[in-house]
Design an enzyme around this catalytic site. Structure first.
Site, PDB file in Angstrom:
ATOM      1  N   LYS A  40       0.832  -1.212   0.000  1.00  0.00           N
ATOM      2  CA  LYS A  40       0.000   0.000   0.000  1.00  0.00           C
ATOM      3  C   LYS A  40       0.860   1.254   0.000  1.00  0.00           C
ATOM      4  O   LYS A  40       0.521   2.239  -0.649  1.00  0.00           O
ATOM      5  CB  LYS A  40      -0.941   0.013   1.208  1.00  0.00           C
ATOM      6  CG  LYS A  40      -2.087  -0.984   1.072  1.00  0.00           C
ATOM      7  CD  LYS A  40      -3.154  -0.769   2.131  1.00  0.00           C
ATOM      8  CE  LYS A  40      -4.305  -1.746   1.940  1.00  0.00           C
ATOM      9  NZ  LYS A  40      -5.318  -1.659   2.993  1.00  0.00           N
ATOM     10  N   LYS A  58      -5.670 -10.245  -6.680  1.00  0.00           N
ATOM     11  CA  LYS A  58      -6.785 -10.392  -5.743  1.00  0.00           C
ATOM     12  C   LYS A  58      -7.898  -9.390  -6.044  1.00  0.00           C
ATOM     13  O   LYS A  58      -7.629  -8.246  -6.416  1.00  0.00           O
ATOM     14  CB  LYS A  58      -6.185 -10.227  -4.341  1.00  0.00           C
ATOM     15  CG  LYS A  58      -7.017  -9.592  -3.295  1.00  0.00           C
ATOM     16  CD  LYS A  58      -6.261  -9.433  -2.004  1.00  0.00           C
ATOM     17  CE  LYS A  58      -6.123  -7.944  -1.668  1.00  0.00           C
ATOM     18  NZ  LYS A  58      -5.937  -7.654  -0.257  1.00  0.00           N
ATOM     19  N   LYS A  67     -11.089  -3.718  -3.262  1.00  0.00           N
ATOM     20  CA  LYS A  67     -11.803  -2.437  -3.336  1.00  0.00           C
ATOM     21  C   LYS A  67     -10.938  -1.375  -3.975  1.00  0.00           C
ATOM     22  O   LYS A  67     -11.426  -0.487  -4.635  1.00  0.00           O
ATOM     23  CB  LYS A  67     -12.113  -1.938  -1.920  1.00  0.00           C
ATOM     24  CG  LYS A  67     -13.101  -2.755  -1.164  1.00  0.00           C
ATOM     25  CD  LYS A  67     -13.212  -2.232   0.276  1.00  0.00           C
ATOM     26  CE  LYS A  67     -13.641  -3.352   1.187  1.00  0.00           C
ATOM     27  NZ  LYS A  67     -13.715  -2.978   2.596  1.00  0.00           N
TER      28      LYS A  67
HETATM   29  P1  AMP Z   1     -10.934  -5.416   3.942  1.00  0.00           P
HETATM   30  O1  AMP Z   1     -11.856  -5.087   2.844  1.00  0.00           O
HETATM   31  O2  AMP Z   1      -9.509  -5.213   3.574  1.00  0.00           O
HETATM   32  O3  AMP Z   1     -11.331  -4.799   5.243  1.00  0.00           O
HETATM   33  O4  AMP Z   1     -11.097  -6.984   4.124  1.00  0.00           O
HETATM   34  C1  AMP Z   1     -12.146  -7.585   4.848  1.00  0.00           C
HETATM   35  C2  AMP Z   1     -11.988  -9.091   4.840  1.00  0.00           C
HETATM   36  O5  AMP Z   1     -12.139  -9.590   3.509  1.00  0.00           O
HETATM   37  C3  AMP Z   1     -10.608  -9.585   5.311  1.00  0.00           C
HETATM   38  O6  AMP Z   1     -10.768 -10.722   6.116  1.00  0.00           O
HETATM   39  C4  AMP Z   1      -9.880  -9.916   4.041  1.00  0.00           C
HETATM   40  O7  AMP Z   1      -8.907 -10.914   4.218  1.00  0.00           O
HETATM   41  C5  AMP Z   1     -11.030 -10.423   3.169  1.00  0.00           C
HETATM   42  N1  AMP Z   1     -10.746 -10.235   1.748  1.00  0.00           N
HETATM   43  C6  AMP Z   1     -10.536  -9.062   1.094  1.00  0.00           C
HETATM   44  N2  AMP Z   1     -10.339  -9.262  -0.226  1.00  0.00           N
HETATM   45  C7  AMP Z   1     -10.412 -10.609  -0.417  1.00  0.00           C
HETATM   46  C8  AMP Z   1     -10.306 -11.464  -1.570  1.00  0.00           C
HETATM   47  N3  AMP Z   1     -10.086 -10.959  -2.786  1.00  0.00           N
HETATM   48  N4  AMP Z   1     -10.457 -12.791  -1.405  1.00  0.00           N
HETATM   49  C9  AMP Z   1     -10.707 -13.315  -0.181  1.00  0.00           C
HETATM   50  N5  AMP Z   1     -10.816 -12.575   0.950  1.00  0.00           N
HETATM   51  C10 AMP Z   1     -10.682 -11.238   0.841  1.00  0.00           C
END
Ligand code: AMP
Ligand code: TRP
Length: 355
Positions: free
Chosen positions: A147, A230, A233
């Site tokens: 990041k 991956k 967002k």
């Molecule tokens: P975040 O949006 O970064 O707060 O992520 C929230 C949750 O979603 C966390 O547990 C991440 O590990 C999971 N996560 C985010 N992107 C992915 C993805 N592409 N595949 C699987 N898990 C994800």
């Protein structure tokens, strides 16, 4: 959005230790109900909609665990401040996140759903964790490296660097046994275990060492336009991310134009066929049909038929969820009252650990 004044009025008063109590050893700070294992996880309110990666990697497990575990789920708005954030948008997205979590199946009767910034103990323990973590150790966090490289060191916030120590505090305050997350969070959970172990060794047994709860299938959902990266967002490609709040039409179009691979056989092979394998994972995780069964159902058929079937599964799965989230968003009072009670309960647990 008047949640601040109300929610911060009580800092977990009844759980506070008296001055004489403070002279007693801290080893009884754990208040985990021993009959049920404790679960904690968090999600950032950094966009208008969660995506399929968030759901399949994390939230689906959150929903499953709430029946058998004592579950705490946190909307981590303080972590969301590590990137440039408009305050009005952050408030909106915090509420939208709560609505989506409820629509996806989190039940306020079973789980404690709360907002991180409404539990000041997270910041307090966060500082202790920062003072326990090594600079080199924190510098090795790959999420920080990725990041900060994206925005450059002049734009990267210090909070982006200290992010994993706040995450450790999120987990340790609740004496969590399990932390259901996607694969990308494994290193942060390892760091949390190291910090908890270090604290316990230096100052006495205080924290439960948490374990990451990461599925074999679905722990990493990839971008459907760029299937070796991956789903994210913050990724550049809107077309590659399936959003829960997107219209059924938009998601149908996205999946029909998903990138596929050479050949025409529907076969799970993440190296040779990353696009098809990703779509197989998505189909199987939502439909409950095994990957090998889907493979045999599509023997002799082409990628076009397969993508139409995946689109159907995704669109029909998400349709009622989106509708429910939209409905919930119409009643802000109700949403706020759920978050209010959740945050109050979280403060009681968190302040007992912190004391
Ligand atoms: P975040 O949006 O970064 O707060 O992520 C929230 C949750 O979603 C966390 O547990 C991440 O590990 C999971 N996560 C985010 N992107 C992915 C993805 N592409 N595949 C699987 N898990 C994800
Ligand atoms: N860092 C996590 C992510 O980006 C979000 C998070 C913050 C979290 N605190 C947490 C996840 C505590 C699990 C437990 O996905």
């Amino acid at each position: 959005y008047q949640w601040n004044s109300n929610l911060c009025a009580n800092h977990g008063g009844q759980a506070r230790r008296s001055v004489t109590d403070l002279k007693k050893p801290l080893i009884h700070a754990r208040i985990t109900d021993m009959s049920q294992k404790r679960v904690l996880s968090g999600i950032q309110p950094t966009s208008d909609s969660f995506h399929l990666g968030n759901y399949l990697g994390a939230v689906k497990q959150w929903v499953e665990l709430q029946d058998s575990h004592d579950t705490f789920y946190c909307i981590v708005d303080l972590h969301a401040l590590t990137i440039e954030t408009d305050p009005t948008l952050l408030r909106q997205r915090t509420l939208a996140s709560a609505a989506q979590l409820l629509a996806l199946g989190i039940s306020p009767d079973k789980a404690t759903l709360f907002i991180q910034s409404q539990v000041p103990q997270h910041n307090q323990l966060g500082w202790i964790m920062e003072c326990l973590a090594g600079f080199g150790e924190a510098s090795r966090m790959t999420q920080f490296k990725d990041k900060s490289a994206k925005v450059g060191s002049d734009s990267a916030r210090v909070g982006l660097f200290t992010y994993p120590m706040l995450q450790a505090a999120d987990i340790l305050l609740y004496q969590a046994n399990l932390v259901p997350v996607g694969e990308d969070q494994r290193q942060h959970i390892e760091l949390t275990r190291d910090l908890a172990g270090r604290f316990n060794a230096r100052y006495g047994d205080t924290f439960t060492l948490p374990e990451a709860y990461i599925l074999k299938e679905g722990a990493k959902i990839n971008d459907i336009q760029e299937p070796t990266a991956k789903m994210s967002k913050s990724s550049g490609s809107v077309a590659g991310v399936i959003e829960i709040m997107d219209s059924p039409d938009a998601n149908l179009k996205k999946i029909k134009s998903a990138v596929t691979d050479a050949g025409r056989e529907v076969k799970f092979d993440p190296i040779e066929k990353p696009g098809i394998s990703n779509l197989l994972t998505i189909h199987s995780s939502l439909s409950g049909i095994s990957i090998s069964q889907i493979e045999s159902d599509f023997v002799g058929k082409g990628y076009g038929d397969f993508k139409a079937a995946v689109a159907d599964v995704v669109v029909e799965y998400l349709r009622p969820i989106r509708e429910r989230a939209q409905e919930l968003l119409l009643d802000e009072k109700h949403l706020l009252s759920i978050l209010h009670s959740g945050s109050e309960k979280a403060r009681t647990v968190a302040s007992a650990t912190l004391d």
